[in-house]
Enzyme design. Sequence first.
Site, PDB file in Angstrom:
ATOM      1  N   HIS A  56       0.913  -1.044  -0.039  1.00 43.43           N
ATOM      2  CA  HIS A  56       0.062   0.050  -0.079  1.00 43.43           C
ATOM      3  C   HIS A  56       0.804   1.173   0.031  1.00 43.43           C
ATOM      4  O   HIS A  56       2.170   1.133   0.119  1.00 43.43           O
ATOM      5  CB  HIS A  56      -1.034  -0.048   1.147  1.00 43.43           C
ATOM      6  CG  HIS A  56      -0.347  -0.410   2.553  1.00 43.43           C
ATOM      7  ND1 HIS A  56       0.813   0.364   3.010  1.00 43.43           N
ATOM      8  CD2 HIS A  56      -0.582  -1.414   3.463  1.00 43.43           C
ATOM      9  CE1 HIS A  56       1.029   0.011   4.278  1.00 43.43           C
ATOM     10  NE2 HIS A  56       0.213  -1.204   4.489  1.00 43.43           N
TER      11      HIS A  56
HETATM   12  P1  TYD Z   1      -2.272  -3.658   7.521  1.00 42.23           P
HETATM   13  O1  TYD Z   1      -2.317  -2.316   7.093  1.00 42.23           O
HETATM   14  O2  TYD Z   1      -2.870  -5.025   6.389  1.00 42.23           O
HETATM   15  O3  TYD Z   1      -0.984  -4.031   8.047  1.00 42.23           O
HETATM   16  P2  TYD Z   1       0.364  -4.177   7.229  1.00 42.23           P
HETATM   17  O4  TYD Z   1       0.344  -3.061   6.221  1.00 42.23           O
HETATM   18  O5  TYD Z   1       1.553  -3.615   8.086  1.00 42.23           O
HETATM   19  O6  TYD Z   1       0.588  -5.430   6.619  1.00 42.23           O
HETATM   20  O7  TYD Z   1      -3.121  -3.764   8.784  1.00 42.23           O
HETATM   21  C1  TYD Z   1      -3.589  -5.003   9.356  1.00 42.23           C
HETATM   22  C2  TYD Z   1      -5.031  -4.652  10.280  1.00 42.23           C
HETATM   23  O8  TYD Z   1      -4.578  -3.615  11.246  1.00 42.23           O
HETATM   24  C3  TYD Z   1      -6.159  -3.844   9.601  1.00 42.23           C
HETATM   25  O9  TYD Z   1      -7.112  -4.227   9.632  1.00 42.23           O
HETATM   26  C4  TYD Z   1      -5.952  -2.387   9.756  1.00 42.23           C
HETATM   27  C5  TYD Z   1      -5.220  -2.248  11.313  1.00 42.23           C
HETATM   28  N1  TYD Z   1      -4.626  -1.387  11.668  1.00 42.23           N
HETATM   29  C6  TYD Z   1      -4.955  -0.423  12.602  1.00 42.23           C
HETATM   30  O10 TYD Z   1      -6.217  -0.459  13.061  1.00 42.23           O
HETATM   31  N2  TYD Z   1      -4.009   0.563  12.991  1.00 42.23           N
HETATM   32  C7  TYD Z   1      -2.805   0.912  12.539  1.00 42.23           C
HETATM   33  O11 TYD Z   1      -2.204   1.765  12.801  1.00 42.23           O
HETATM   34  C8  TYD Z   1      -2.456  -0.250  11.746  1.00 42.23           C
HETATM   35  C9  TYD Z   1      -1.033   0.010  11.108  1.00 42.23           C
HETATM   36  C10 TYD Z   1      -3.208  -1.202  11.059  1.00 42.23           C
END
Ligand code: TYD
Length: 131
Positions: free
Chosen positions: A50
């Site tokens: 992302h």
């Molecule tokens: P995600 O963005 O998919 O993690 P990464 O990019 O590190 O693989 O996030 C996983 C889940 O956690 C998603 O449901 C969103 C949630 N989340 C939060 O609620 N707060 C945060 O600060 C982050 C980074 C993720």
Amino acid sequence: MELCRLLEFNEKGDDRGKLVIVEGKKDVPFEIKRLFYIYGSDSDVVRGKHANRDSEFVLINVSGTSKVMVTDGNEKQIVELTKPRQGVYLPKMVWKEMYDFSPDSVLLVLASTHYDCGEYIRDYDEYLKLK
Ligand code: TYD
């Protein structure tokens, strides 16, 4: 545009062990509003995938190792995080992927914003269009 920047933090070491100091606006180029950490990811997992419209990040492997791929659709850079005193700064609007996690990897992420799911771009084609 700058894709990412490697950071080397101060490390205080003595016979009791080591201590790394990371201060907002000093050791990282933003005030730290949030931190989260990622661990328990298998070595074949790819996380991230992302871009963020508003957030800047610093990623630090406080334990173990991982790799970070950063691209803007043209240039691409791969950073290997191998030391707790090393970080990588990611500006806004770069596409990032984290992968090759070692079994003991704990990837600490410092962020310049509070969480807002609306600022995430999770579709690569949409990201390229927005760029
Ligand atoms: P995600 O963005 O998919 O993690 P990464 O990019 O590190 O693989 O996030 C996983 C889940 O956690 C998603 O449901 C969103 C949630 N989340 C939060 O609620 N707060 C945060 O600060 C982050 C980074 C993720």
